[in-house]
Design a protein around this motif. Structure first.
Motif, PDB file in Angstrom:
ATOM      1  N   LYS B 159       0.856  -1.186   0.000  1.00  0.00           N
ATOM      2  CA  LYS B 159       0.000   0.000   0.000  1.00  0.00           C
ATOM      3  C   LYS B 159       0.889   1.232   0.000  1.00  0.00           C
ATOM      4  O   LYS B 159       1.929   1.243   0.654  1.00  0.00           O
ATOM      5  N   PRO B 160       0.484   2.289  -0.757  1.00  0.00           N
ATOM      6  CA  PRO B 160       1.338   3.488  -0.774  1.00  0.00           C
ATOM      7  C   PRO B 160       1.366   4.166   0.605  1.00  0.00           C
ATOM      8  O   PRO B 160       0.401   4.073   1.360  1.00  0.00           O
ATOM      9  N   ILE B 161       2.487   4.847   0.857  1.00  0.00           N
ATOM     10  CA  ILE B 161       2.630   5.535   2.157  1.00  0.00           C
ATOM     11  C   ILE B 161       1.717   6.750   2.183  1.00  0.00           C
ATOM     12  O   ILE B 161       1.666   7.523   1.233  1.00  0.00           O
ATOM     13  N   GLN B 162       1.015   6.888   3.274  1.00  0.00           N
ATOM     14  CA  GLN B 162       0.166   8.064   3.458  1.00  0.00           C
ATOM     15  C   GLN B 162       0.940   9.064   4.320  1.00  0.00           C
ATOM     16  O   GLN B 162       1.239   8.797   5.479  1.00  0.00           O
ATOM     17  N   PHE B 163       1.292  10.206   3.723  1.00  0.00           N
ATOM     18  CA  PHE B 163       2.028  11.220   4.483  1.00  0.00           C
ATOM     19  C   PHE B 163       1.048  12.180   5.164  1.00  0.00           C
ATOM     20  O   PHE B 163       0.134  12.691   4.502  1.00  0.00           O
ATOM     21  N   PRO B 164       1.257  12.463   6.439  1.00  0.00           N
ATOM     22  CA  PRO B 164       0.372  13.435   7.114  1.00  0.00           C
ATOM     23  C   PRO B 164       0.779  14.864   6.755  1.00  0.00           C
ATOM     24  O   PRO B 164       1.622  15.463   7.408  1.00  0.00           O
ATOM     25  N   LEU B 165       0.179  15.403   5.685  1.00  0.00           N
ATOM     26  CA  LEU B 165       0.584  16.730   5.199  1.00  0.00           C
ATOM     27  C   LEU B 165       0.125  17.846   6.136  1.00  0.00           C
ATOM     28  O   LEU B 165       0.841  18.822   6.345  1.00  0.00           O
ATOM     29  N   VAL B 166      -1.073  17.681   6.683  1.00  0.00           N
ATOM     30  CA  VAL B 166      -1.596  18.702   7.607  1.00  0.00           C
ATOM     31  C   VAL B 166      -2.068  17.988   8.878  1.00  0.00           C
ATOM     32  O   VAL B 166      -2.813  17.011   8.810  1.00  0.00           O
ATOM     33  N   VAL B 167      -1.580  18.467  10.007  1.00  0.00           N
ATOM     34  CA  VAL B 167      -2.032  17.938  11.304  1.00  0.00           C
ATOM     35  C   VAL B 167      -2.463  19.111  12.166  1.00  0.00           C
ATOM     36  O   VAL B 167      -1.685  20.023  12.416  1.00  0.00           O
ATOM     37  N   GLU B 168      -3.719  19.079  12.568  1.00  0.00           N
ATOM     38  CA  GLU B 168      -4.309  20.135  13.403  1.00  0.00           C
ATOM     39  C   GLU B 168      -4.038  21.531  12.843  1.00  0.00           C
ATOM     40  O   GLU B 168      -3.585  22.427  13.553  1.00  0.00           O
ATOM     41  N   GLY B 169      -4.288  21.671  11.551  1.00  0.00           N
ATOM     42  CA  GLY B 169      -4.187  22.983  10.892  1.00  0.00           C
ATOM     43  C   GLY B 169      -2.771  23.408  10.552  1.00  0.00           C
ATOM     44  O   GLY B 169      -2.554  24.500  10.036  1.00  0.00           O
ATOM     45  N   GLU B 170      -1.774  22.582  10.862  1.00  0.00           N
ATOM     46  CA  GLU B 170      -0.373  22.936  10.610  1.00  0.00           C
ATOM     47  C   GLU B 170       0.174  22.119   9.442  1.00  0.00           C
ATOM     48  O   GLU B 170       0.122  20.881   9.465  1.00  0.00           O
ATOM     49  N   LEU B 171       0.718  22.843   8.446  1.00  0.00           N
ATOM     50  CA  LEU B 171       1.326  22.165   7.282  1.00  0.00           C
ATOM     51  C   LEU B 171       2.690  21.611   7.660  1.00  0.00           C
ATOM     52  O   LEU B 171       3.460  22.286   8.356  1.00  0.00           O
ATOM     53  N   ASN B 172       2.989  20.405   7.226  1.00  0.00           N
ATOM     54  CA  ASN B 172       4.308  19.845   7.467  1.00  0.00           C
ATOM     55  C   ASN B 172       5.103  19.869   6.167  1.00  0.00           C
ATOM     56  O   ASN B 172       4.870  19.060   5.265  1.00  0.00           O
ATOM     57  N   THR B 173       6.015  20.818   6.068  1.00  0.00           N
ATOM     58  CA  THR B 173       6.761  21.029   4.818  1.00  0.00           C
ATOM     59  C   THR B 173       7.628  19.817   4.465  1.00  0.00           C
ATOM     60  O   THR B 173       7.839  19.514   3.291  1.00  0.00           O
ATOM     61  N   GLN B 174       8.115  19.150   5.520  1.00  0.00           N
ATOM     62  CA  GLN B 174       8.966  17.977   5.322  1.00  0.00           C
ATOM     63  C   GLN B 174       8.198  16.881   4.571  1.00  0.00           C
ATOM     64  O   GLN B 174       8.698  16.294   3.609  1.00  0.00           O
ATOM     65  N   PHE B 175       6.951  16.645   4.991  1.00  0.00           N
ATOM     66  CA  PHE B 175       6.137  15.611   4.347  1.00  0.00           C
ATOM     67  C   PHE B 175       5.647  16.060   2.974  1.00  0.00           C
ATOM     68  O   PHE B 175       5.417  15.237   2.094  1.00  0.00           O
ATOM     69  N   LEU B 176       5.479  17.396   2.816  1.00  0.00           N
ATOM     70  CA  LEU B 176       5.095  17.922   1.485  1.00  0.00           C
ATOM     71  C   LEU B 176       6.165  17.546   0.465  1.00  0.00           C
ATOM     72  O   LEU B 176       5.870  17.068  -0.622  1.00  0.00           O
ATOM     73  N   GLU B 177       7.417  17.773   0.846  1.00  0.00           N
ATOM     74  CA  GLU B 177       8.547  17.449  -0.034  1.00  0.00           C
ATOM     75  C   GLU B 177       8.607  15.954  -0.326  1.00  0.00           C
ATOM     76  O   GLU B 177       8.780  15.527  -1.462  1.00  0.00           O
ATOM     77  N   ALA B 178       8.430  15.166   0.755  1.00  0.00           N
ATOM     78  CA  ALA B 178       8.515  13.704   0.605  1.00  0.00           C
ATOM     79  C   ALA B 178       7.412  13.199  -0.325  1.00  0.00           C
ATOM     80  O   ALA B 178       7.607  12.244  -1.085  1.00  0.00           O
ATOM     81  N   CYS B 179       6.274  13.853  -0.258  1.00  0.00           N
ATOM     82  CA  CYS B 179       5.104  13.432  -1.030  1.00  0.00           C
ATOM     83  C   CYS B 179       5.170  13.975  -2.464  1.00  0.00           C
ATOM     84  O   CYS B 179       4.490  13.476  -3.364  1.00  0.00           O
ATOM     85  N   GLY B 180       5.996  14.991  -2.652  1.00  0.00           N
ATOM     86  CA  GLY B 180       6.158  15.592  -3.982  1.00  0.00           C
ATOM     87  C   GLY B 180       5.013  16.514  -4.353  1.00  0.00           C
ATOM     88  O   GLY B 180       4.683  16.654  -5.530  1.00  0.00           O
ATOM     89  N   GLU B 182       3.026  20.511  -3.574  1.00  0.00           N
ATOM     90  CA  GLU B 182       3.327  21.862  -3.097  1.00  0.00           C
ATOM     91  C   GLU B 182       2.211  22.351  -2.196  1.00  0.00           C
ATOM     92  O   GLU B 182       1.079  21.863  -2.256  1.00  0.00           O
ATOM     93  N   LYS B 183       2.557  23.375  -1.416  1.00  0.00           N
ATOM     94  CA  LYS B 183       1.590  23.971  -0.490  1.00  0.00           C
ATOM     95  C   LYS B 183       0.360  24.486  -1.255  1.00  0.00           C
ATOM     96  O   LYS B 183      -0.778  24.320  -0.820  1.00  0.00           O
ATOM     97  N   LYS B 184       0.653  25.061  -2.419  1.00  0.00           N
ATOM     98  CA  LYS B 184      -0.411  25.633  -3.248  1.00  0.00           C
ATOM     99  C   LYS B 184      -1.444  24.556  -3.601  1.00  0.00           C
ATOM    100  O   LYS B 184      -2.658  24.794  -3.543  1.00  0.00           O
ATOM    101  N   TRP B 185      -0.953  23.376  -3.948  1.00  0.00           N
ATOM    102  CA  TRP B 185      -1.848  22.277  -4.335  1.00  0.00           C
ATOM    103  C   TRP B 185      -2.735  21.862  -3.145  1.00  0.00           C
ATOM    104  O   TRP B 185      -3.945  21.656  -3.303  1.00  0.00           O
ATOM    105  N   VAL B 186      -2.112  21.803  -1.968  1.00  0.00           N
ATOM    106  CA  VAL B 186      -2.867  21.430  -0.757  1.00  0.00           C
ATOM    107  C   VAL B 186      -3.981  22.437  -0.496  1.00  0.00           C
ATOM    108  O   VAL B 186      -5.138  22.069  -0.272  1.00  0.00           O
ATOM    109  N   LEU B 187      -3.626  23.729  -0.601  1.00  0.00           N
ATOM    110  CA  LEU B 187      -4.617  24.780  -0.347  1.00  0.00           C
ATOM    111  C   LEU B 187      -5.752  24.729  -1.374  1.00  0.00           C
ATOM    112  O   LEU B 187      -6.917  24.965  -1.046  1.00  0.00           O
ATOM    113  N   GLN B 188      -5.374  24.379  -2.621  1.00  0.00           N
ATOM    114  CA  GLN B 188      -6.402  24.269  -3.677  1.00  0.00           C
ATOM    115  C   GLN B 188      -7.398  23.157  -3.351  1.00  0.00           C
ATOM    116  O   GLN B 188      -8.605  23.326  -3.522  1.00  0.00           O
TER     117      GLN B 188
END
Lengths: 121, 217
Positions: B159-180, B182-188
Motif C-alpha cells: 500500500k502506498p505511504i500516506q504522508f500526514p501533510l496537515v495535522v491540526e491545521g499545521e502544514l508539514n513542509t517535510q512531508f510535502l517534499e517527501a510526497c512531492g 506543493e503547499k499551493k496544491w494542498v490549499l487548492q
C-alpha cells in the motif's frame, strides 16, 4: 477535570507558600519583640514583669510549634525549642548572665528562621 | 517557601530546555517534559528519606507543583501545536525510497551506524529495501519496507505511504517534499471543500496524490 484539579493545586500551593512565609516572618518578629522586652525588664531589675513577658514569649513559641514543624527545618526548630525551654529557669534563679547568653542564642535562631523566609522577598 | 516554589519552576523549565538541547538520542521513549517530570519527582521523593531534618512540606509542595505543571503543559500541548513542537520536537524523515537524508541525520546527530543498528533491530539488513523511515519525537525509528505490508508480510499487497501533510491545521513542509506536492496544491484541494487549513484535523496524501481529509469537529 484534571486541568481544574491542577489549577486548584497551583492556587492552593501559591496560597500556602504565601501564608507560610508571612506567618513565619510575623511570628518570628513577635517573638523577638517579646524576648527583647523581657531582656529590658530583667536588666532594669523588674523580675516579675520580666517573668510575665517571658511566659508570653514561651506561650507564643509553643503555639507556633505545630506549623513550624510543617514548614521549618527540624534543626532550627529543635534549637529554638531547647533554648526557649532553658530560658524559663534563669529569671527564677536571677542568673542574669546565663539568661542573656541564652536569649542571645534564641534571637540568633529566630533570625536564622526569619532570614530563610525573608530572603525570598 | 516562595524560594522552593520559584526554584521548582526554574528547575522544571530549565531541565526541559536542557533535554531539548540534548536531542532525541538522550530521550529514549519518553517525551522531554515527561522525562523531566519523572527525574525531578524521583529525586525529590528520595529527599525526605535521606534528610530527616527536612519538613515534608518542603518536598510535597514541589512535587505537587511539578505534577500540576505536567498536567497543564500536556493540556497546552494538545491545544497549541506549536508549543508541542517546541517541547517535544517533530518527527523527521531519514530514509525515503532507499535514499538516506544525510542532512536530517546530521541534524539529529544520528550516525550511519546508529541508523543501520536501528534498522537491524527491526530485522532489516539492506538499506535499499527501506521505503520510508522516520525518527519519531520519542527518538524511536519507524520503518516501512518495500514489497512488504506494515506487518512485514512479503506476499501482501503493497500500500502506498500516506504522508500526514496537515495535522491540526499545521502544514508539514517535510512531508510535502517527501510526497512531492506543493503547499499551493494542498490549499487548492482544501478550497474545493470551501475550507482552509485551520479547519483540518488531518490531511493524508500518498505520492499519487490520493488524499484523505479529516475535518475538525
Amino acid at each position: 477535570m484534571r486541568i481544574k484539579a491542577a489549577v486548584t493545586i497551583l492556587i492552593f500551593l501559591a496560597g500556602i507558600t504565601a501564608f507560610a512565609t508571612f506567618k513565619t516572618v510575623t511570628v518570628c518578629g513577635e517573638m523577638q519583640q517579646l524576648l527583647q522586652k523581657t531582656e529590658e525588664l530583667a536588666e532594669s531589675g523588674d523580675f516579675p514583669a520580666a517573668h510575665e513577658a517571658l511566659q508570653q514569649f514561651r506561650a507564643l513559641q509553643k503555639r507556633s510549634d505545630p506549623w513550624l514543624t510543617a514548614f521549618v527545618d527540624r534543626t532550627y526548630r529543635f534549637e529554638l525549642r531547647n533554648n526557649c525551654a532553658s530560658l524559663e529557669n534563669y529569671l527564677r534563679e536571677d542568673t542574669l548572665e546565663d539568661f542573656f547568653a541564652d536569649s542571645e542564642r534564641v534571637l540568633i535562631t529566630l533570625d536564622i528562621i526569619s532570614d530563610s523566609m525573608v530572603q525570598v522577598f | 517557601m516562595i524560594l522552593v516554589f520559584v526554584r521548582t519552576l526554574v528547575v522544571y523549565f530549565s531541565v526541559i530546555a536542557i533535554m531539548r538541547f540534548m536531542g532525541k538520542r538522550q530521550i529514549g521513549e519518553l517525551q522531554s517534559n515527561e522525562l523531566v517530570t519523572t527525574i525531578l519527582i524521583s529525586n525529590l521523593a528520595s529527599l525526605p528519606i535521606e534528610e530527616t531534618d527536612l519538613p515534608m512540606t518542603a518536598v510535597a509542595i514541589p512535587i505537587l507543583l511539578i505534577v500540576s505543571l505536567e498536567v497543564l503543559v500536556s493540556y497546552a500541548i494538545v491545544k497549541l501545536p506549536k508549543l508541542a513542537q517546541a517541547i517535544s520536537g517533530s518527527s523527521r524523515i531519514v530514509v525515503l525510497d532507499g535514499h538516506v537524508d544525510q542532512k536530517a541525520l546530521k541534524e539529529l546527530r544520528y550516525t550511519m551506524d546508529d541508523l543501520l543498528e536501528a534498522l537491524r533491530q527491526k530485522n532489516i539488513f539492506d538499506l535499499r529495501t527501506v521505503n520510508f523511515a522516520v525518527v519519531e519525537t520519542s527518538g524511536k525509528l519507524s520503518v516501512k519496507t518495500k514489497g512488504h505490508d506494515n506487518k512485514g508480510d512479503p506476499g501482501a499487497e503493497q500500500k502506498p505511504i500516506q504522508f500526514p501533510l496537515v495535522v491540526e491545521g499545521e502544514l508539514n513542509t517535510q512531508f510535502l517534499e517527501a510526497c512531492g506536492v506543493e503547499k499551493k496544491w494542498v490549499l487548492q484541494q482544501l478550497e474545493k471543500g470551501g475550507t482552509g487549513l485551520k479547519d483540518v484535523l488531518l490531511m493524508q496524501c500518498d505520492c499519487d496524490r490520493n488524499y484523505y481529509i479529516l475535518w475538525k469537529a
